[in-house]
Structure formats: C-alpha cells, structure tokens
Design a protein around this motif. Structure first.
Motif, PDB file in Angstrom:
ATOM      1  N   GLU A 140       0.848  -1.408  -0.094  1.00  0.00           N
ATOM      2  CA  GLU A 140       0.030  -0.027  -0.119  1.00  0.00           C
ATOM      3  C   GLU A 140       0.905   1.131   0.111  1.00  0.00           C
ATOM      4  O   GLU A 140       2.056   1.208   0.271  1.00  0.00           O
ATOM      5  CB  GLU A 140      -0.904   0.135   1.331  1.00  0.00           C
ATOM      6  CG  GLU A 140      -1.999  -1.034   1.471  1.00  0.00           C
ATOM      7  CD  GLU A 140      -3.013  -1.290   2.543  1.00  0.00           C
ATOM      8  OE1 GLU A 140      -3.473  -0.284   2.596  1.00  0.00           O
ATOM      9  OE2 GLU A 140      -3.015  -2.390   3.129  1.00  0.00           O
ATOM     10  N   GLN A 185       0.712   3.724  -2.622  1.00  0.00           N
ATOM     11  CA  GLN A 185       0.116   4.706  -3.998  1.00  0.00           C
ATOM     12  C   GLN A 185      -0.772   3.636  -4.562  1.00  0.00           C
ATOM     13  O   GLN A 185      -1.071   2.520  -4.531  1.00  0.00           O
ATOM     14  CB  GLN A 185       1.345   4.792  -4.734  1.00  0.00           C
ATOM     15  CG  GLN A 185       2.049   3.453  -5.290  1.00  0.00           C
ATOM     16  CD  GLN A 185       2.958   3.854  -6.317  1.00  0.00           C
ATOM     17  OE1 GLN A 185       2.896   4.579  -6.894  1.00  0.00           O
ATOM     18  NE2 GLN A 185       3.691   2.659  -6.428  1.00  0.00           N
ATOM     19  N   SER A 186      -1.895   4.334  -5.371  1.00  0.00           N
ATOM     20  CA  SER A 186      -2.909   3.980  -6.082  1.00  0.00           C
ATOM     21  C   SER A 186      -2.161   3.296  -7.153  1.00  0.00           C
ATOM     22  O   SER A 186      -1.262   3.597  -7.879  1.00  0.00           O
ATOM     23  CB  SER A 186      -3.769   4.977  -6.465  1.00  0.00           C
ATOM     24  OG  SER A 186      -4.679   5.568  -5.609  1.00  0.00           O
TER      25      SER A 186
END
Length: 582
Positions: A237, A239-240
């Motif tokens: 997790e 960053q998109s």
C-alpha cells in the motif's frame, strides 16, 4: 394413545416461550409451555438400575426449572427441561451405552467447526475421557448415569446451536422480534434419531438446509484452506495502482486477484496493469461495494489486504445470522438487506423481484426486525419526525425563511390548525408539527409501503433518485427508500385487474392521499448481512456499515457454558450445574 400424546407435548415444548405473530407492535402475552415433565403424563418406572438412577437424578430438577421471562420477546430453550423430556420420552433408558452412538456423537461434535462453531465449546476431549472411564470396572452406576445425562446435555446443546444459533440475538439487539419457531424444529425427529442409533443424521439435519447456507459452509472451508496455505498475497500500500503501471506492487496485485478467483491463474506470471487486471479489479470492487472504477486505490488495497482470518470470522458471523433467520425464508415475503442496500420479494421462497434501496445513516440506523405489510399510502403527506425536525429542518428554516414555502411544508398546531410560519419563534418552537404536502417531489414520493411497528419505519418512494447511483447508500434517516417502489406495490397487491401498473397510475393521478389495504398481509424482514454470494457461489464481503459484526463475533467466541468434565470418576459434574440456556 398415551405415546402419541407424549410425542405431541414434547414437540410443543422444544420452542417454548413468547412467540411473536409478526407485527412488532403486537401485544404479547406470556404462554405457559406444556412439558411432559409437568403435563400429568405418567411414565412407567424404568426396568433397569441405570434408568432408575437417571430418573432419581433428574427428579430434583423439576423444582429448579426457571419461570418464563415475561419481559422479553425471545427466550432461549432451557436445556434441563429438554433433557428431562428427552429421558421421559424414552422412559429414562440410558441413551449412550452403545459405542457406535458415542463415536458418532464425538465425531459430530468435532465437525461443528465446519459450521463455524467451536468444538471446544462442547468439551469433546473431556467427554471422550469420561466415556472411557465409565466403561471401566471402576465406574459406579451413578457415574454412568451422570455421564449419560452429560452426553445428552451436550448433544442437545450442540444440535440446538446448529439449528438456531449459539448466540441469543435479543441480547445484542433490543429491536429483535423474530419468532424463534420454525418448520424444521421438530423434537420428535431429534429423539427418533437417537432411538435409531443415527446420531450423525441428527447433526446433519440440524443446520439450515437452504442452498445459501451450504454455500456459506463451502466458502468457509475454502477460506480455511487459504489460511492453512499461508493466506492471500499482500499488496504493498502507499500509492494507487492504475492502468498502464508496472512493478512489484502490480505483480502482487495480480497474484492477489488470482488467489481470490478474480483473475485466471495462467495470467499470474504476466506483468503490467492491463485490461485483464482492470476487469478483475472492477469485478472485485463491484462485489465489495467499493465503486468499480478499475483503479486499485487506498480503499481497494485496504480491502484486498484484509487478513483471511478476518474474512473467516465474517463468514462465521453470517452463518450464525443464517441459523437465526433462514427458517423464515419460505412462502411469500419481502426481505430488506440493510448492509447490502437492496430489497427483494419472494414467492414460494424464490426471488421474483429486486431493487436497490437507501437505508439509515449509521447515526440513524435502520433497525433489524420483522413485521407485516398491511397497506399502501398513495400520494402520502409527510409529517416531519421529531429528530429530523430538531436536527435538520429547524436549522434550515433559521438559515432560510423561504424554506417552508419552497418545500410545500405547512406548520400545524396541536389541534392540526395551520399556522403562519412568521408566528413561530424558530429559536424555540413549541407545540407545533410540520407536514409536507403530497406530491412526487415530496420526501416520501408517490407511495409508502406500511408495516406497523414501534420504530415508525417503512418503505417508500423518494425524490432523491440520484443517490441510488452511489455504491454506499446509508443516506436516509432510518426508513428505506426504494428505487422502484411502484413495481413492488404491484407485486404486493397481486391483482392484475385492479392493481396493474395502469391501475396504480390511475390511483396516483387522482392526487388524493389514500390508504389502501392489501388483500393479504405480506411479511417483511429487515435483516443485516455482511456477506453476499456471487453468481458462481463464491462468498464476497460487504462493509459492516453499522459495526454489528464485532459484538456478534465476540459473543460467538465466548467459551462454553457447559460444565467441565475434568476429574472424571467421583467428580463428574451434576446435570444442574452450569448455565442452562441455549
């Protein structure tokens, strides 16, 4: 004839207590259960010493039976009463002297883990040791009798937890009013299985037999396999992850989607956030109520990284809810799935119609209960509820003097006379109510589907149709807004001559506010499920919008209340010790 009478009375006992006819507002009167133990039916004296010892051991329990609780609408079965009736049914003959029966009992108790229960609750190892002891030459008749009664108590407790659940829902939810009785709950079959030395059948037939429950059971087994293999791959997790991206996190995402069944296994070795990954992410997001945009953002990644053990517990919690409720899913009824933001109507137990709904915000949650739909209000007016009046409407009036006129809301005094808004002190209004005129743009829309209850909850139309496009639809003040209410009204009337779609439109067109009773009352169940089943039978998960899972899981994980069997020999426990409620 005496035997037939005895069997009838036994079957009546099993779900004794205060039964609810359906409407939450109904007046409930205490009903004294009929029990073989106090029915006046005389059983012949047992013809063996072990049976006589069991009879003598049980006799003091008659005076220990607790009185009915008249302050609650739901009562758990008292185990001692059922044990007493079990032995009276068999003239106090011991039930567990055959090795095959005990073997089946121990295996079936261990297998309760397949249903999300904890075999340790039933003290299986202790029961096995006690059985070994009473088979020895050192065991007295009294100890054999105590073991037999303890095994019976354990058997009844386990079967009833499979049948109706371990946790008393009324202890968790003050609104709970679901009738605990059900078509499958026939004590004669329970006793008959023991008589026939088919204990395994009693356990197999105890849980809900509906396909949804079997699918949950299968899903639980699959999740446990994932757990035993080390769990799901974790996705980094921070960053998109978006279409066109590559790298370690995208590879982890592909592996996680494969493990969850959203991406074909042969694609796990490929790289990049391609069209296949986009489609898989959208499917996952759609099933998880996350908003299907194909981008693995923070919310999606957090859901993907929920540990499999947490999902196992989520399935266990919903299997417990299924044991509470699935017996109700038969015939014609309407089911509101609060956490799923949807409603369905069933005939002959099969869904014939579905629609999206909006339910109460977490601070104004829609309660879980059952009632009966009795009438429809066409062109309804809306009297603003006190909470909404105080918290929502009065601040709007104070900020905008034209609010009432713009929304066609009249001010009424206690006698129902219309007042001028300018005559009211809006900083401290007293003795007034607000009523919105009927109309398609009113808060209740064109129709209200009424089911009398203590919470002023109903199904209704709404002008806020744009909110149905949202994924999370906990947007109302407690009532249930239905996307296609007129379709449901037509199905509820079930009269293609008078109440066809055209007939309903004609009724609406006259503009009058009218209440029309249904020809047949229709049960409505407001339930709360945090899992769904996909079209291919997989278990998928919903957000726990009201945080109801945690207290239920805590109660489900509470240790056994069965008395310990440690010490064996002279220290075998009395049947009357320990907690007696299922």
């Amino acid at each position: 004839m005496v035997q037939l009478t005895r069997l009838f009375v036994i079957s009546h006992l099993f779900f004794m207590g205060l039964l609810i006819s359906g409407a939450a507002s109904a007046q409930i009167s205490p009903i004294e259960p009929v029990s073989v133990a106090n029915s006046g039916v005389d059983a012949a004296a047992p013809d063996d010493v072990l049976g006589q010892t069991i009879q003598a051991s049980l006799e003091p329990l008659r005076s220990a039976f607790p009185p009915l609780l008249t302050s609650r609408r739901y009562q758990r079965v008292d185990v001692n009463r059922v044990v007493m009736d079990f032995y009276m049914h068999r003239n106090y003959r011991a039930a567990w002297t055959d090795e095959r029966d005990v073997t089946q009992l121990l295996k079936s108790l261990n297998d309760t883990q397949l249903d999300g229960l904890n075999p340790a609750d039933f003290r299986v190892a202790e029961l096995a040791r006690a059985h070994a002891f009473v088979q020895s030459a050192d065991a007295t008749v009294a100890q054999k009798a105590t073991f037999d009664m303890a095994a019976t108590r354990t058997f009844i407790t386990a079967v009833q937890q499979l049948r109706r659940g371990k946790v008393d829902p009324a202890r968790l939810d003050a609104h709970w009013n679901f009738d605990p009785d059900g078509a499958r709950d026939d004590l004669r079959a329970l006793f008959a299985d023991v008589d026939a030395h088919d204990v395994a059948r009693a356990f197999a037939e105890a849980p809900p037999q509906e396909a949804i429950y079997r699918n949950l059971r299968d899903g639980l087994a699959q999740l446990r396999k994932v757990r035993d293999a080390g769990g799901w791959p974790r996705v980094t997790e921070g960053q998109s992850l978006k279409p066109g991206m590559d790298g370690v996190a995208v590879n982890q995402l592909r592996a996680r989607l494969v493990a969850g069944g959203y991406l074909d296994a042969h694609l796990s070795k490929k790289a990049g956030y391609d069209d296949k990954v986009i489609a898989a992410v959208k499917r996952y997001q759609s099933e998880q109520y996350l908003g299907a945009d194909g981008v693995a953002g923070a919310t999606t990644l957090a859901a993907l990284n929920v540990p499999v053990e947490t999902r196992i517990d989520q399935v266990r919690v919903n299997m417990e809810r299924a044991r509470w409720l699935l017996y109700k899913l038969q015939g014609t009824f309407v089911m509101v799935d609060i956490a799923g933001y949807k409603v369905a109507m069933y005939r002959d137990g099969q869904p014939i119609w579905r629609s999206r709904v909006q339910v109460g915000k977490p601070v104004r949650s829609t309660p879980v209960f059952q009632a009966e739909i009795t009438y429809i209000t066409f062109n309804p007016t809306w009297t603003v509820p006190p909470t909404i009046l105080k918290q929502d409407v009065i601040p709007k009036i104070q900020n905008d003097p034209g609010y009432l006129a713009a929304n066609r809301i009249r001010v009424l005094d206690r006698e129902g006379n219309v007042l001028s808004p300018s005559s009211v002190d809006w900083s401290n209004p007293r003795g007034i109510s607000l009523r919105q005129d009927a109309g398609p743009d009113s808060s209740l829309g064109q129709v209200v589907i009424r089911f009398p209850n203590d919470y002023a909850i109903y199904l209704h139309d709404t002008p806020h149709r744009e909110l149905f496009a949202k994924t999370v639809r906990a947007t109302s003040s407690g009532c249930i807004r239905v996307e296609h209410p007129l379709q449901l009204v037509e199905l509820l009337f079930n009269d293609p001559i008078r109440w066809s779609s055209e007939g309903i439109q004609k009724q609406l067109a006259n503009g009058r506010t009218e209440n029309i009773r249904l020809p047949v009352k229709v049960p409505v169940l407001l339930a709360y499920w945090t899992v769904d089943l996909s079209s291919d039978g997989r278990v998928v998960f919903k957000p726990d919008v009201y945080d109801y899972d945690s207290p239920l899981l805590k109660a489900l994980n509470q240790p056994s209340t069965l008395p310990a069997l440690t010490g064996l020999g002279p220290t075998l426990p009395s049947l009357a010790s320990g907690q007696n409620k299922l």
